[in-house]
Enzyme design. Structure first.
Site, PDB file in Angstrom:
ATOM      1  N   CYS A  94       6.614  11.989   4.294  1.00  0.00           N
ATOM      2  CA  CYS A  94       6.110  11.506   3.056  1.00  0.00           C
ATOM      3  C   CYS A  94       5.520  12.553   1.915  1.00  0.00           C
ATOM      4  CB  CYS A  94       5.100  10.456   3.473  1.00  0.00           C
ATOM      5  SG  CYS A  94       4.378   9.616   1.759  1.00  0.00           S
ATOM      6  N   CYS A 245       5.740   7.334  -4.736  1.00  0.00           N
ATOM      7  CA  CYS A 245       6.185   7.756  -3.522  1.00  0.00           C
ATOM      8  C   CYS A 245       6.879   9.228  -4.066  1.00  0.00           C
ATOM      9  CB  CYS A 245       7.584   6.611  -3.234  1.00  0.00           C
ATOM     10  SG  CYS A 245       8.656   7.451  -1.915  1.00  0.00           S
TER      11      CYS A 245
END
Length: 311
Positions: A94, A245
């Site tokens: 991530c 994100c």
């Protein structure tokens, strides 16, 4: 590492976020804390747990099979970011999480990183090199690429997406940043605001391991002073809509840049609901084009899990 899940009661945790993409973090240097997917989902539950888009375990790379495999070529990657989504499913990595992970290591006194210096971090998407900046951290996310064959994207699209609140089926471009993304280009901000991401968008064809879906709108004009500007929302697999994100911001910038064609800028500013991140395209040391993600990381809390987590 033990084969049985670690009891949660008494475990220390920290809570942090990168532009609103929030994580529960736990230090496990010796790799002796194994959490089950059910335990991770319970910790990340926003009503009955701590709450987070995912859980990050900080473990020395030699204690994780994927991390140990990286050490031969990258002996400096002492720490491995063991990342799971909020539903307990394992994820490759991530982008926002890497920044928060490094900030967590610093606040815990596990590493030192002066401004301008670099730190190698092991992930399931390979080694990511992180440098400390004035406003946070810059992460070399590595090379980006298309998921589907070239002939599928001759018209700038290789898949189709349906989402609640968005009229008609939309063309999209699927990009890998080490994890999969499918980027839908929208024409105006009203479409971006009106799209519902409560339910996961339907993607066809679906990448082999599922996909995160980004909806992006380019500013008009697209470029100002050599920087491209886009706005974006995202539905993350295993999580739902998130405020930010990092890999999705990189994928969205890559898709818009590809469609813009020759002369499109290498530097991008991506506005997401949780703030703004920077994305930069540059020649990597491996001869491929790399992407760098820049943005803040914030620690907000520390605590101990009580015995009431499972009722």
């Amino acid at each position: 590492m033990t084969d049985a899940p670690t009891p949660l009661t008494g475990l220390r945790f920290s809570k942090g976020h990168g532009t609103g993409n929030d994580f529960v973090l736990m230090a496990d240097p010796d790799g002796d804390r194994l959490l089950s997917p059910q335990q991770i989902a319970a910790v990340c539950d926003r009503h009955r747990g701590i709450g987070g888009d995912g859980l990050i375990r900080a473990v020395r790379s030699r204690h994780v099979p994927e991390g140990a495999a990286l050490l031969a070529a990258h002996p400096g990657a002492e720490w491995f970011m063991d990342y799971n989504n909020a539903d307990g499913s394992q994820s490759e990595m991530c982008g926002n999480g890497v920044r928060v992970f490094v900030h967590f290591l610093l606040t815990q006194g596990l590493v030192e990183l002066e401004q301008g210096r670099e730190l190698a971090i092991g992930t399931r998407a390979g080694v990511k090199v992180v440098s400390r900046t004035d406003g946070g951290y810059r992460v070399d996310m590595g090379p980006w690429d298309f998921i589907f064959p070239q002939e599928a994207r001759e018209r700038g699209a290789d898949s189709r997406v349906d989402a609640d609140g968005l009229a008609g089926t939309r063309e999209a471009l699927s990009i890998t940043m080490g994890n999969p993304h499918t980027v839908v280009a929208l024409s105006e901000m009203a479409e971006l605001a009106g799209t519902s991401l409560v339910a996961g968008p339907a993607v066809s064809p679906l990448p082999p391991h599922g996909t995160n879906v980004e909806f992006a709108v380019r500013n008009e004009p697209l470029e100002s002073d050599g920087v491209g500007y886009i706005s974006m929302r995202v539905h993350e697999r295993g999580v739902g809509e998130t405020l930010s994100c990092g890999t999705g911001a990189c994928a969205a910038a890559a898709a818009v840049r590809f469609r813009a064609g020759k002369g499109a800028p290498d530097d991008w500013s991506v506005e997401i609901p949780g703030g703004t991140v920077g994305v930069e395209f540059f020649p990597g040391p491996d001869g491929r084009e790399h992407v760098a993600l820049s943005g803040p990381a914030v620690m907000v809390a520390e605590g101990v899990i009580a015995d009431g987590l499972f009722g």
